[in-house]
Design a protein around this motif. Sequence first.
Motif, PDB file in Angstrom:
ATOM      1  N   LEU A  50       4.259   5.139   6.564  1.00 36.30           N
ATOM      2  CA  LEU A  50       3.457   4.820   7.767  1.00 36.30           C
ATOM      3  C   LEU A  50       2.061   5.800   7.670  1.00 36.30           C
ATOM      4  N   SER A  51       2.379   6.947   7.160  1.00 29.09           N
ATOM      5  CA  SER A  51       0.983   7.547   7.296  1.00 29.09           C
ATOM      6  C   SER A  51       0.040   7.230   6.404  1.00 29.09           C
ATOM      7  N   ALA A  52       0.436   6.579   4.922  1.00 25.28           N
ATOM      8  CA  ALA A  52      -0.490   5.769   4.096  1.00 25.28           C
ATOM      9  C   ALA A  52      -1.043   4.641   5.108  1.00 25.28           C
ATOM     10  N   ALA A  53      -0.333   3.853   5.678  1.00 27.35           N
ATOM     11  CA  ALA A  53      -0.750   2.710   6.432  1.00 27.35           C
ATOM     12  C   ALA A  53      -1.639   2.960   7.704  1.00 27.35           C
ATOM     13  N   GLY A  54      -1.653   4.225   8.065  1.00 26.87           N
ATOM     14  CA  GLY A  54      -2.433   4.554   9.255  1.00 26.87           C
ATOM     15  C   GLY A  54      -1.553   4.177  10.457  1.00 26.87           C
ATOM     16  N   MET A  55      -0.202   4.185  10.406  1.00 27.10           N
ATOM     17  CA  MET A  55       0.388   3.570  11.466  1.00 27.10           C
ATOM     18  C   MET A  55       1.214   4.446  12.451  1.00 27.10           C
ATOM     19  N   ILE A 143       1.621  -1.757   1.589  1.00 27.42           N
ATOM     20  CA  ILE A 143       1.678  -0.408   1.058  1.00 27.42           C
ATOM     21  C   ILE A 143       2.547  -0.464  -0.304  1.00 27.42           C
ATOM     22  N   LEU A 144       1.970   0.223  -1.339  1.00 26.78           N
ATOM     23  CA  LEU A 144       2.512   0.136  -2.657  1.00 26.78           C
ATOM     24  C   LEU A 144       2.866   1.549  -3.057  1.00 26.78           C
ATOM     25  N   PRO A 145       3.744   1.858  -3.755  1.00 26.03           N
ATOM     26  CA  PRO A 145       4.452   2.908  -4.481  1.00 26.03           C
ATOM     27  C   PRO A 145       3.714   3.366  -5.729  1.00 26.03           C
ATOM     28  N   VAL A 146       2.927   4.499  -5.952  1.00 28.67           N
ATOM     29  CA  VAL A 146       2.379   4.670  -7.193  1.00 28.67           C
ATOM     30  C   VAL A 146       2.782   6.302  -7.615  1.00 28.67           C
ATOM     31  N   HIS A 147       2.880   6.393  -8.889  1.00 25.57           N
ATOM     32  CA  HIS A 147       3.266   7.480  -9.473  1.00 25.57           C
ATOM     33  C   HIS A 147       2.354   7.801 -10.920  1.00 25.57           C
ATOM     34  N   GLY A 148       1.924   9.057 -11.025  1.00 30.46           N
ATOM     35  CA  GLY A 148       1.751   9.443 -12.432  1.00 30.46           C
ATOM     36  C   GLY A 148       1.577  11.005 -12.770  1.00 30.46           C
ATOM     37  N   TYR A 156       3.824  11.570  -6.769  1.00 28.00           N
ATOM     38  CA  TYR A 156       4.398  10.448  -6.320  1.00 28.00           C
ATOM     39  C   TYR A 156       3.685  10.229  -4.834  1.00 28.00           C
ATOM     40  N   GLY A 157       3.007   8.894  -4.648  1.00 26.93           N
ATOM     41  CA  GLY A 157       2.525   8.695  -3.548  1.00 26.93           C
ATOM     42  C   GLY A 157       2.463   7.095  -2.842  1.00 26.93           C
ATOM     43  N   PHE A 158       1.813   6.941  -2.211  1.00 27.88           N
ATOM     44  CA  PHE A 158       1.708   5.420  -1.477  1.00 27.88           C
ATOM     45  C   PHE A 158       0.261   4.970  -1.242  1.00 27.88           C
ATOM     46  N   MET A 159      -0.004   3.790  -1.468  1.00 29.18           N
ATOM     47  CA  MET A 159      -1.369   3.376  -1.322  1.00 29.18           C
ATOM     48  C   MET A 159      -1.357   2.218  -0.388  1.00 29.18           C
ATOM     49  N   ALA A 160      -2.019   2.084   0.624  1.00 31.00           N
ATOM     50  CA  ALA A 160      -2.000   1.010   1.601  1.00 31.00           C
ATOM     51  C   ALA A 160      -3.391   0.296   1.554  1.00 31.00           C
TER      52      ALA A 160
END
Length: 266
Positions: A50-55, A143-148, A156-160
Amino acid sequence: MASSNDSIKKTIIVALSLCLVCSIFVAAAAVGLKPIQNTNKDLDRKRNILSAAGMLESGKSVDEIFESVESRVVNLQTGKFATQEELQAAGIKAATFDQKSAAKDPKLSIALKGEQDPAGIKRRSNFSVVYLVKSGDSIDRIILPVHGYGLWSTMYGFMALKNDFNTVIGFGFYDQGETPGLGGEVDNPNWKALWKGKEIYNEQGEAVIHLVKGGVDSSDPKAAYKVDGLSGATLTSRGVTHLVQYWLGQEGFGPFLSQLRSEGVQ
């Protein structure tokens, strides 16, 4: 002498008994607390999404807001939402799917080597959960999970993204072990705010967004694809660029997002 030996035996017996009792209490506590730990872990995952999506909203609980979020599984091999047949064959449920565990399972993942692995993840799961926020039947944001790998850790993170599946709404990491004050600035709200409004793909459909050293020149015609690098953290910045380009590229969510742009949700 016998009395001394008896004393030693009693001491050992008491010590072993104490260890056994403590072990039982620790095991019981671990078992008893596991449901609470799982609930907190799930709540933290929802909060980061929700934080990544600004919600996130004051006055509303995370669970209440998350009711508007739909979890769907994507087959990264086909670039489409996974069918029920595919999910059943793989033994996957969207609500409980663990991408980290799946990436370790040879039956559910592929090995990456050399140039195939710019993000340094070694194995990529064949499936991934994505999170949709809809307006009627249309997707409002995804919202997509990404990591590297960064300098010291896997981040590990999320991109909206907006419903053009190109423009960033928000981006943040929820698990990273980079150097505090340097690479650890990936957690700095001011840096995370720089991602809002940035674009992922160029006119050729290539994932070109990247971090730049020294800051972005607003007069640069390609500024929309650039984000300020982390000062004093060149390797972490490079890692962020690599992981974003990988997961939004052809080996990650690129084909899936391209399909959404051209055909809509199926």
